[in-house]
Design a protein around this motif. Structure first.
Motif: not given
Length: 220
Positions: A9-12, A14-15, A21-23, A210-212
């Motif tokens: 899972l660390s390939r991307v 966490p966000k 997962k939501t998609a 910061y995130t986008l």
């Protein structure tokens, strides 16, 4: 077990993982309701299209994210969902072109002052760097301290000292490849402030953490 493996899972980020997962959840629920047993890539490909037809309000962005999520969790599907990718390409051509206006220097400086007053000095610096170099917001936010190369760190000595910004190392750019942007040093205070910020940022850490979505929220 593989889908809960932290190394896998660390390939991307966490966000991004949460977005995937939501998609994926609506598609998974739909496939279970249809009693589908998907094995080969063409079966997954057909199921994706059927899911899209069953959900006419599904946007291109969400469908594209769903494809990316499936290719992440099932790596054997990468580059094999031909019909789904063709649908995304056709979808993009069918949509009207939306032109965005670049942020100019005067409004940008005013917003940077607002960021400083609100206690976000690094975001203010990032905005000024974005204006000076023409970076896109996501390119600016993806910069790590290692991607900001000061004149004294460069192998080639230039007649005009320049700070080099390496773009798209982790996630690519709009052109889908690494690029380079430069900021001449010594022309105004910005390069020296950026250099000091880089020296104060540990290796591997984000220059502008910061995130986008954070960035967009603070612009409102």
């Amino acid at each position: 077990q593989r889908l809960s493996d932290p190394i896998f899972l660390s390939r991307v980020r966490p966000k991004t993982l949460a977005v995937y997962k939501t998609a994926l959840q609506p598609f998974t629920d739909w496939a279970l309701a249809q009693n589908l047993s998907l094995v080969d890539p063409p079966e997954w490909d057909d199921a994706l299209l059927e899911f899209r037809y069953a959900h006419p309000k599904l946007t291109k962005s969400k469908f594209q994210t769903l494809i990316a999520a499936l290719e992440f969790f099932v790596p054997t599907l990468r580059r094999k969902l031909d019909w789904s990718h063709t649908m995304v390409s056709a979808w993009a051509r069918a949509m009207p072109v939306r032109h965005t206006v670049a942020l100019t220097s005067k409004p940008g400086r005013l917003l940077a002052i607002h960021f400083v007053v609100r206690g976000w000095p690094r975001l203010a610096l990032g905005m000024l760097v974005q204006i000076a170099t023409g970076l896109r917001p996501n390119e600016m936010l993806q910069l790590l301290s290692d991607h900001v190369i000061l004149p004294e760190e460069q192998d080639v000595i230039s007649a005009v000292p320049t700070i080099m910004l390496v773009l798209g190392v982790r996630h690519g750019t709009k052109t889908r490849r690494m690029q380079m942007s430069t900021l001449p040093a010594g022309t105004h205070p910005l390069p020296e402030i950026l250099a000091n910020c880089k020296r104060a940022t540990p290796p591997g850490m984000y220059m502008f953490p910061y995130t986008l979505s954070d960035y967009r929220l603070r612009l409102k």
